[in-house]
Write a protein that holds these residues in place. Structure first.
Motif, short mmCIF file in Angstrom:
data_model
loop_
_atom_site.label_atom_id
_atom_site.label_comp_id
_atom_site.label_asym_id
_atom_site.label_seq_id
_atom_site.Cartn_x
_atom_site.Cartn_y
_atom_site.Cartn_z
N SER A 43 0.76 -1.16 0.05
CA SER A 43 0.00 0.07 -0.16
C SER A 43 0.89 1.29 -0.18
O SER A 43 0.51 2.25 -0.65
N LEU A 44 1.90 1.26 0.79
CA LEU A 44 2.88 2.39 0.84
C LEU A 44 3.45 2.75 -0.67
O LEU A 44 3.61 3.77 -1.13
N GLN A 250 -4.70 -3.53 3.67
CA GLN A 250 -5.20 -3.45 2.22
C GLN A 250 -6.64 -4.15 2.16
O GLN A 250 -7.05 -4.90 3.36
N ASN A 251 -7.33 -4.14 1.23
CA ASN A 251 -8.40 -4.97 0.68
C ASN A 251 -8.01 -6.15 0.60
O ASN A 251 -7.37 -6.40 -0.81
N GLN A 252 -8.21 -7.23 1.43
CA GLN A 252 -7.71 -8.54 1.00
C GLN A 252 -8.79 -9.47 0.75
O GLN A 252 -8.66 -10.65 0.94
N ASN A 253 -9.94 -9.01 0.52
CA ASN A 253 -11.24 -9.76 0.12
C ASN A 253 -10.98 -10.79 -0.91
O ASN A 253 -11.38 -11.98 -0.81
N VAL A 264 -10.18 -4.59 7.11
CA VAL A 264 -10.04 -3.21 7.38
C VAL A 264 -8.95 -2.50 6.94
O VAL A 264 -7.66 -2.77 6.88
N GLU A 265 -9.41 -1.40 6.22
CA GLU A 265 -8.46 -0.66 5.23
C GLU A 265 -7.88 0.44 5.86
O GLU A 265 -8.66 1.18 6.46
N LYS A 266 -6.60 0.47 5.70
CA LYS A 266 -5.95 1.74 6.18
C LYS A 266 -5.44 2.35 4.79
O LYS A 266 -4.72 1.72 3.99
N LYS A 267 -5.99 3.58 4.42
CA LYS A 267 -5.80 4.20 3.22
C LYS A 267 -4.15 4.55 2.90
O LYS A 267 -3.94 5.85 2.93
N ALA A 301 -13.73 -2.74 3.70
CA ALA A 301 -13.95 -3.26 2.38
C ALA A 301 -15.23 -3.94 2.19
O ALA A 301 -15.05 -5.25 2.75
N MET A 302 -16.22 -3.70 1.65
CA MET A 302 -17.21 -4.27 1.10
C MET A 302 -17.25 -4.45 -0.33
O MET A 302 -17.39 -3.56 -1.09
N ASP A 303 -17.39 -5.75 -0.72
CA ASP A 303 -17.19 -5.81 -2.36
C ASP A 303 -17.81 -7.01 -2.95
O ASP A 303 -18.50 -7.98 -2.02
N GLU A 304 -17.78 -7.41 -4.08
CA GLU A 304 -18.23 -8.58 -4.54
C GLU A 304 -17.70 -9.66 -4.07
O GLU A 304 -18.48 -10.87 -4.13
#
Length: 604
Positions: A43-44, A250-253, A264-267, A301-304
């Protein structure tokens, strides 16, 4: 050192150490070998790449896990003129914080951006996250979904960041289901027990998988991992065992679609981007920035890959709690302590309107030019902030500009409901209500902060900073300066000037050796005069480190108003603290600072 102001998202009104910009030459030094880790480092890296592509500025990246070599590489970057240098992740290598403090002390002209920890030096700027807010929501969601009521947490090591993740998760579980319990474990503890002191707790997925197995045998059916790339091992094992997990950073979904409840996303990527942009634009004044849910820096993160795991009923409950957090009705501390003051829309009586008094003198960029009229095009950040609040609350907010003494009389007579930009002191506290916590002023719920600094001419034969303030000669200051009591205590001779601009004129003509001014307003004067004869002369002026003081200002309610609408007032203070650091206010500030390419910085 108390946390001081940053306006919107990672950095509004931020000025580097010195008003005269040096060469902008960014770099990043990672202390974990795995860059593409689907977590913290990646992410960095994405943030650095985003900045390179959008701003067309190259950067230097280095990676080093050995702390001795790390120190040498950090010194090398500073020696070669790199600034700012992003130095993330003290929880990965605990000694990084100490090394950064040492090197930053040796290179005061270099700017360092610390991610996830703080160093109290004037050239080190820190970005900290409210991880507990995201993990609280994750815990609440997990408690609603878990059939067994037994949840698991696996951390890399027991660091401050990991504790914030864990504390919030545990509190969220209790908020969702008081009967549920939490089982916790740390990769570092397992490595120590095994006698393996060389392996990284943040890059040991096999060890994390074993911890996941042990938790599942204890009845855990959802595991939250906050362990860098080690967490991938736990997530894979949970998925293979028919259990769910929750990702972090990150989004690890998408790691195991349909098997990861949320992340839990840290931007971090956008945090790095805006931090670099702030320094490039010369707009970072405060040393520490705390970012959370309200600033869009923390979220779930909520996604497909995960929506099918959450029923409409559970999602509705989740959204209600999230909305209450954003409104300030639910506050989660870094220790996991949950404070609730009720839902203002449902429980707190609302006034018909809110009349706010604003000082009629200019306090750039918080108020517009002198006078009692309000510039509709550029009213000042106070008006912009209250406008955002008005949209949130649905209560009409009326602004009235008056001199200080009239506003003080008005709040005593209940002619105004509140005064904006009022400093906290004994007299003001006796006639109005300030945001407090445990009977003490709550700096976290201030409106804004002004930083006051001293200026002198570069070519002085005997630099002013080499002499005590009371021996350095007269100090000029602009009329109405809030710093006056502090200057009076110094014992120095003081000279009042009609404005900060006239103070610079006196300084340059040698009439005074020192000038006290606010950093923001001074920077604007210098910027406006670029390319003019006066601007060329201004280049002979520099700041004297350290800064004089940070003056905090608040929205103070009248005693009468607070007694009738105390819950509403508390909600206003909570919401203002969030909006002060929001993307919306960042965008509103563009007209004062002419920023570019930041209005979409936090769009998904």
């Amino acid at each position: 050192m108390p946390v001081r102001l940053i306006l919107p998202v990672l950095c509004l009104l931020l000025f580097p150490f010195g008003l005269f910009a040096a060469d902008f030459k960014p770099a990043i030094l990672l202390n974990s070998a795995t860059v593409v880790d689907k977590s913290f480092n990646e992410s960095l890296y994405n943030g650095m790449e985003l900045f390179r592509k959008k701003r067309e500025v190259d950067y230097q990246m280095a990676v080093e896990t050995d702390i001795g070599v790390y120190r040498q590489k950090l010194k090398g970057l500073a020696e070669n003129g790199y600034s700012p240098i992003v130095v993330p992740g003290a929880q990965v290598q605990p000694r990084v914080q100490q090394v950064v403090a040492e090197v930053a002390g040796d290179y005061p002209g270099t700017t360092f951006i610390a991610i996830d920890y703080r160093v109290d030096l004037p050239n080190v700027f820190s970005v900290l996250f409210k991880e507990q807010e995201g993990s609280f929501l994750a815990g609440y969601l997990a408690a609603l979904v878990s059939p067994s009521n037994v949840l698991g947490f696996i951390g890399g090591s027991d660091s401050p960041v990991t504790r914030r993740f864990k504390n919030g998760f545990r509190s969220g579980i209790r908020f969702g289901n008081p009967e549920a319990r939490l089982v916790e474990a740390y990769v570092n503890d397992a490595l120590v027990t095994a006698g393996d002191r060389n392996a990284s707790p943040w890059n040991s997925p096999g060890v994390a998988a074993k911890l996941a197995k042990a938790q599942i045998l204890q009845g855990v059916d959802i595991i939250f991992t906050a362990a860098g790339s080690s967490g991938l091992g736990a997530m894979e094992f949970a998925a293979d065992s028919g259990k769910l997990s929750i990702g972090a950073e990150q989004n690890q979904n998408g790691v195991r679609p349909g098997k990861i409840l949320t992340s839990v996303e840290k931007k971090l990527d956008q945090a790095v981007f805006i931090a670099l942009l702030s320094h490039q634009k010369g707009r970072w004044i405060t040393r520490v920035k705390h970012l959370g849910l309200a600033q869009g820096a923390i979220d779930l993160a909520m996604d497909e890959h995960s929506r099918s795991l959450i029923t409409p009923d559970v999602m509705q409950k989740f959204e209600t709690v999230k909305k209450r957090m954003l409104s300030g009705a639910i506050v989660v501390s870094e220790f996991g302590v949950v404070s609730t003051v009720g839902d203002p829309a449902a429980e707190a009586p609302l006034p018909d309107s809110l009349v706010v008094g604003v000082l009629s003198r200019e306090m750039f960029p918080f108020t517009s030019s002198e006078g009692e009229t309000i510039d509709q095009e550029k009213p000042g950040l106070i008006a912009d902030l209250l406008s955002l609040l008005n949209q949130d609350l649905g209560v009409t907010i009326q602004l009235t500009r008056k001199p200080y003494q009239r506003l003080i009389q008005d709040i005593e007579d209940n002619e105004v409901d509140a005064i904006a930009m009022l400093p906290y002191d004994f007299h003001h506290d006796s006639i109005s209500e300030f945001p407090k916590k445990n009977q003490k002023i709550d700096i976290g719920r201030r409106l804004f902060t002004e930083r006051w600094v001293l200026f002198h001419k570069r070519e002085e034969a005997e630099p002013a900073q080499s002499r005590p303030m009371d021996k350095a000669g007269p100090i000029a200051f602009p009329a109405g300066a809030s710093i006056l009591p502090l200057l009076q205590k110094s014992g120095a001779k003081l000279v009042e000037t009609p404005s900060l601009y006239s103070g610079f004129e006196m300084l340059l003509h040698g009439r005074v050796p020192l000038l006290a001014g606010t950093e923001l307003h001074s920077a604007r004067i210098i910027k406006e005069k670029e390319g003019t004869p006066f601007g060329l002369v201004l280049m002979n002026v520099e700041k004297m480190p350290p800064y004089l003081a940070d003056k905090h200002y608040y929205l103070a309610f009248s005693k009468e108003f607070y007694s009738r609408y105390s819950l509403f007032a508390e909600q206003v203070w909570n919401r203002l603290a969030q909006l002060r650091e929001s993307p919306a206010l960042w965008e509103a500030s563009d007209k004062y600072f002419e920023l570019e390419e930041v209005d979409d910085a936090f769009e998904n």
